[in-house]
Design an enzyme around this catalytic site. Structure first.
Site, PDB file in Angstrom:
ATOM      1  CG  ASP A 114     -48.161  -7.537  -5.441  1.00 30.12           C
ATOM      2  OD1 ASP A 114     -49.221  -8.111  -5.747  1.00 30.12           O
ATOM      3  OD2 ASP A 114     -47.786  -6.464  -5.967  1.00 30.12           O
ATOM      4  CB  ILE A 115     -43.858  -6.096  -8.464  1.00 28.18           C
ATOM      5  CG1 ILE A 115     -42.529  -5.518  -8.907  1.00 28.18           C
ATOM      6  CG2 ILE A 115     -45.017  -5.435  -9.184  1.00 28.18           C
ATOM      7  CD1 ILE A 115     -42.148  -5.913 -10.336  1.00 28.18           C
ATOM      8  CG  ASN A 168     -58.572  -8.598  -6.512  1.00 27.81           C
ATOM      9  OD1 ASN A 168     -59.354  -8.511  -5.571  1.00 27.81           O
ATOM     10  ND2 ASN A 168     -57.409  -7.964  -6.524  1.00 27.81           N
ATOM     11  N   GLY A 214     -61.775  -6.626  -9.987  1.00 26.53           N
ATOM     12  CA  GLY A 214     -60.481  -5.948  -9.827  1.00 26.53           C
ATOM     13  C   GLY A 214     -59.285  -6.770 -10.258  1.00 26.53           C
ATOM     14  CG  HIS A 251     -53.240 -13.480  -8.572  1.00 25.18           C
ATOM     15  ND1 HIS A 251     -53.727 -13.362  -9.849  1.00 25.18           N
ATOM     16  CD2 HIS A 251     -53.436 -12.271  -7.992  1.00 25.18           C
ATOM     17  CE1 HIS A 251     -54.195 -12.136 -10.028  1.00 25.18           C
ATOM     18  NE2 HIS A 251     -54.040 -11.451  -8.905  1.00 25.18           N
ATOM     19  CG  HIS A 253     -53.619 -10.165  -3.807  1.00 23.45           C
ATOM     20  ND1 HIS A 253     -52.753  -9.174  -4.206  1.00 23.45           N
ATOM     21  CD2 HIS A 253     -54.438 -10.389  -4.862  1.00 23.45           C
ATOM     22  CE1 HIS A 253     -53.030  -8.810  -5.451  1.00 23.45           C
ATOM     23  NE2 HIS A 253     -54.055  -9.519  -5.874  1.00 23.45           N
TER      24      HIS A 253
HETATM   25  P1  AMP Z   1     -54.778  -8.434  -9.366  1.00 22.77           P
HETATM   26  O1  AMP Z   1     -55.210  -7.009  -9.481  1.00 22.77           O
HETATM   27  O2  AMP Z   1     -55.483  -9.170  -8.273  1.00 22.77           O
HETATM   28  O3  AMP Z   1     -54.813  -9.156 -10.699  1.00 22.77           O
HETATM   29  O4  AMP Z   1     -53.303  -8.375  -8.861  1.00 22.77           O
HETATM   30  C1  AMP Z   1     -52.179  -8.490  -9.661  1.00 22.77           C
HETATM   31  C2  AMP Z   1     -51.003  -8.228  -8.759  1.00 22.77           C
HETATM   32  O5  AMP Z   1     -49.829  -8.663  -9.429  1.00 22.77           O
HETATM   33  C3  AMP Z   1     -50.801  -6.744  -8.417  1.00 22.77           C
HETATM   34  O6  AMP Z   1     -50.844  -6.606  -6.997  1.00 22.77           O
HETATM   35  C4  AMP Z   1     -49.407  -6.431  -8.979  1.00 22.77           C
HETATM   36  O7  AMP Z   1     -48.679  -5.556  -8.161  1.00 22.77           O
HETATM   37  C5  AMP Z   1     -48.775  -7.802  -9.061  1.00 22.77           C
HETATM   38  N1  AMP Z   1     -47.742  -7.933 -10.073  1.00 22.77           N
HETATM   39  C6  AMP Z   1     -47.805  -7.564 -11.372  1.00 22.77           C
HETATM   40  N2  AMP Z   1     -46.663  -7.868 -12.016  1.00 22.77           N
HETATM   41  C7  AMP Z   1     -45.854  -8.468 -11.097  1.00 22.77           C
HETATM   42  C8  AMP Z   1     -44.534  -9.005 -11.143  1.00 22.77           C
HETATM   43  N3  AMP Z   1     -43.794  -9.012 -12.279  1.00 22.77           N
HETATM   44  N4  AMP Z   1     -44.024  -9.520 -10.000  1.00 22.77           N
HETATM   45  C9  AMP Z   1     -44.742  -9.515  -8.860  1.00 22.77           C
HETATM   46  N5  AMP Z   1     -45.999  -9.034  -8.762  1.00 22.77           N
HETATM   47  C10 AMP Z   1     -46.542  -8.512  -9.862  1.00 22.77           C
END
Ligand code: AMP
Ligand code: ZN
Length: 119
Positions: free
Chosen positions: A33-34, A93, A99, A106, A108
């Protein structure tokens, strides 16, 4: 749809957008995760574009089972400590009230020594 050309995570799976890969096989892709919450925080995604867990059908049982059984193995490989003193959190989520920000299903996987930045 197997692939959505407008989807961020489909682009990551394809390598069009760079990511720090954790794992890949025929059916799934995992990357860091970024904005990590914790020392270990990666996302495990199906290569099949499903917008969320709300799109999961009985025909996806094998895929979902694959992700759930892979998560503990990858969590340990990425540095989570063993159960019960260690462990990890799995979070999916779903939808705005759930959220969800990126609309490609995906999981987490979050863990490692506390304190965490979030959670
Ligand atoms: P959600 O709120 O469950 O949809 O989580 C989306 C997740 O994707 C968040 O934790 C972000 O930090 C992560 N995210 C968004 N863009 C990227 C990216 N380019 N590379 C890695 N993680 C990302
Ligand atoms: Zn997608």
């Amino acid at each position: 749809m197997r692939h959505d050309p407008n989807c961020l995570f489909c682009k990551i799976i394809d390598g069009q957008i760079p990511s720090r890969k954790v794992y890949e096989d025929e059916h799934v892709f995992a990357f860091h995760d970024i904005h990590p919450w914790a020392p270990v925080h990666f996302l495990l995604v199906p290569k099949l574009h499903l917008h969320s867990m709300a799109a999961v059908l009985p025909e996806h049982a094998g895929l979902m089972g694959h992700m759930m059984t892979l998560a503990p193995r990858l969590a340990m490989e990425q540095g989570c400590n063993p159960y019960p003193d260690g462990g990890f959190r799995v979070m999916v989520n779903t939808g705005t009230e759930g959220g969800q920000e990126v609309h490609h299903l995906h999981m987490h996987v979050i863990g490692g020594p506390r304190p965490w930045r979030k959670g």
